[in-house]
Write an enzyme that holds these catalytic residues in place. Structure first.
Site, PDB file in Angstrom:
ATOM      1  CG  PHE A 138       1.925  94.943 -23.308  1.00 55.80           C
ATOM      2  CD1 PHE A 138       1.195  96.101 -23.483  1.00 55.80           C
ATOM      3  CD2 PHE A 138       1.559  93.815 -24.035  1.00 55.80           C
ATOM      4  CE1 PHE A 138       0.112  96.146 -24.372  1.00 55.80           C
ATOM      5  CE2 PHE A 138       0.483  93.851 -24.919  1.00 55.80           C
ATOM      6  CZ  PHE A 138      -0.230  95.021 -25.091  1.00 55.80           C
ATOM      7  CG  ASP A 223       3.294  87.710 -20.323  1.00 54.84           C
ATOM      8  OD1 ASP A 223       3.596  87.043 -21.327  1.00 54.84           O
ATOM      9  OD2 ASP A 223       2.551  88.710 -20.368  1.00 54.84           O
ATOM     10  CE  LYS A 252       4.016  89.488 -28.826  1.00 57.45           C
ATOM     11  NZ  LYS A 252       3.527  90.268 -29.955  1.00 57.45           N
TER      12      LYS A 252
HETATM   13  C1  LIG Z   1       4.562  89.950 -22.805  1.00 55.98           C
HETATM   14  C2  LIG Z   1       3.270  90.006 -23.551  1.00 55.98           C
HETATM   15  N1  LIG Z   1       2.169  89.504 -22.983  1.00 55.98           N
HETATM   16  C3  LIG Z   1       0.985  89.517 -23.619  1.00 55.98           C
HETATM   17  C4  LIG Z   1       0.845  90.075 -24.867  1.00 55.98           C
HETATM   18  C5  LIG Z   1      -0.480  90.076 -25.562  1.00 55.98           C
HETATM   19  O1  LIG Z   1      -0.484  89.150 -26.594  1.00 55.98           O
HETATM   20  P1  LIG Z   1      -1.606  89.212 -27.738  1.00 55.98           P
HETATM   21  O2  LIG Z   1      -1.363  90.456 -28.518  1.00 55.98           O
HETATM   22  O3  LIG Z   1      -1.396  87.947 -28.521  1.00 55.98           O
HETATM   23  O4  LIG Z   1      -2.913  89.222 -27.046  1.00 55.98           O
HETATM   24  C6  LIG Z   1       1.971  90.612 -25.501  1.00 55.98           C
HETATM   25  C7  LIG Z   1       1.861  91.232 -26.814  1.00 55.98           C
HETATM   26  O5  LIG Z   1       2.684  91.976 -27.265  1.00 55.98           O
HETATM   27  C8  LIG Z   1       3.219  90.583 -24.821  1.00 55.98           C
HETATM   28  O6  LIG Z   1       4.324  91.098 -25.370  1.00 55.98           O
END
Ligand SMILES: Cc1ncc(COP(=O)(O)O)c(C=O)c1O
Length: 398
Positions: A138, A223, A252
């Site tokens: 994700f 990520d 986050k």
């Molecule tokens: C691993 C990862 N990358 C990217 C995102 C996207 O982040 P945002 O919701 O702040 O756009 C998330 C959100 O849950 C995530 O868990």
């Protein structure tokens, strides 16, 4: 009608229905406890989806926000402002990176990383635009990041997706090798897949990806939006693997709840982001940057990050003990690291999550059958015991 229901009804009337109607309205938080509109307290073991890393309304972050709020709220990136420079200096000092780009969310940090990967190769005269991502991964909800997201349910209705994105099975280096070509710009990976069920990468997988990226000449993007800022016991979850990524993204927990994201990279990669190539009005906003700087200062040195490690282990031990007590008919698996954990159930997690909330515990799903725990790092053993007690009863009642 209860106060919570009244607020939920207002929510459902004016907000777009992409979020399910909420059961309660949260109005206040302190440490690991939040309170709903009727004054009912809840132990927060989801931390605003892995975000409130230092607990709600942490005094140091409140003080940083208050101080900055009297100085300057916003200038745009046409001018220098010291909070974002201070934050970038700290992130550079504590990571492999030389340069930082600030965004407002995880998706935007990843969007910047994916765009930068393409630009990097174009600047070197190579038409590399393809991205290798992973099934179950994700990366966000912008079109590029949702294209990189490896669960097709997130694409539905938004097609055509950004072209050139391939998904390999998570943990399968041979599949990645087979997808790599002279068109590959980058591989993007979560060290632990958070949203799809807190699935850590198999041992050695990140190192294999580093090797593949080096052989192929593409970039490796890690990520850390969900795993970063100490959640798994180190500042970044990739650190124990010993690899050096080309790009790391974080969001986050970086701001403990104030919206901020960051993309960290090396000098030679960063330099292709020439003036005008990419940007954000709010990126590195002084209020957000001041809060995030206070977060880093609270984590280090010898701070919350170090202190939280034992509780992170304890959480894991207690979950394993719970699994043993409940047996495999009730708990299929427990996974994760530090303050990011999942309990896999044989059936849907939704009724268990509801029962937990009714009993005063907030947890979240990850995929259909997993209960995810992402509590603040400041959670105490006693709170872990209370929370897991509620969780165990809620699972038992299933
Ligand atoms: C691993 C990862 N990358 C990217 C995102 C996207 O982040 P945002 O919701 O702040 O756009 C998330 C959100 O849950 C995530 O868990």
């Amino acid at each position: 009608m209860s106060e919570n229901s009244k607020i939920a009804a207002r929510f459902s009337k004016v907000l777009t229905p992409n979020y399910r109607a909420p059961a309660i309205a949260i109005v206040r938080g302190e440490g690991c406890t939040v309170y709903d509109a009727e004054g009912q307290s809840y132990l927060d073991m989801m931390g605003g989806i892995a975000t409130v890393v230092l607990g709600h309304c942490h005094p140091r972050i409140v003080a940083a926000l208050e101080k900055q709020s009297h100085l300057l709220w916003h200038t745009s990136n046409l001018f220098a402002s010291t909070p974002q420079i201070e934050l970038a200096e700290r992130l550079v000092e504590r990571s492999f990176a030389d340069r930082v780009f600030f965004a407002n969310s995880g998706a935007e940090a990843n969007e910047a990383a994916l765009k930068l990967a393409r630009l990097y190769h174009r600047a070197h005269g190579q038409d590399r635009y393809e991205i290798i991502a992973f099934e179950g991964g994700f990366h966000g909800r912008t079109l590029f990041t949702v294209s990189a997201t490896g669960t097709p349910a997130y694409w539905k209705g938004f097609e055509p997706m950004v072209p050139g994105v391939h998904h390999a099975p998570y943990g399968d280096p041979e599949a990645v090798r087979a997808l790599c070509s002279k068109r590959t710009a980058a591989i993007i990976i979560e060290p632990i897949q958070g949203e799809s069920g807190v699935r850590p990468a198999p041992a050695g997988f990140l190192a294999e990806l580093r090797e593949i990226a080096d052989e192929n000449g593409c970039l490796l993007i890690v990520d850390e939006v969900q795993t970063g800022m100490g959640r798994t016991g180190t500042l970044f979850a990739h650190e124990p693997s010993g690899i050096t990524p080309d790009i790391v993204t974080v969001a986050k927990a970086l701001g403990n709840g104030i919206p901020i994201g960051a993309m960290l990279t090396r000098e030679d990669v960063a330099k292709v982001f020439e003036p005008g190539t990419h940007g954000s009005t709010f990126g590195g906003n002084p209020l957000a940057a001041a809060c995030a700087t206070a977060v880093v200062d609270e984590l280090f040195p010898g701070g919350v990050l170090e202190e939280s490690r034992q509780v992170g282990f304890y959480l894991g031990e207690q979950l394993e003990a719970m699994q043993k007590r409940l047996g495999e008919n009730k708990v299929v698996d427990v996974r994760g690291l530090g303050h990011l954990r999942a309990v896999e159930l044989p059936g849907s997690a939704a009724p268990v999550i509801d029962r937990c909330r009714e009993a005063g515990l907030l947890v979240i799903g990850a995929g259909d059958r997993n209960i995810r725990l992402a509590p603040p790092l400041v959670i105490r053993r006693q709170e872990v015991d209370t929370g897991l007690g509620i969780l165990e009863e809620a699972i038992r009642a299933d």
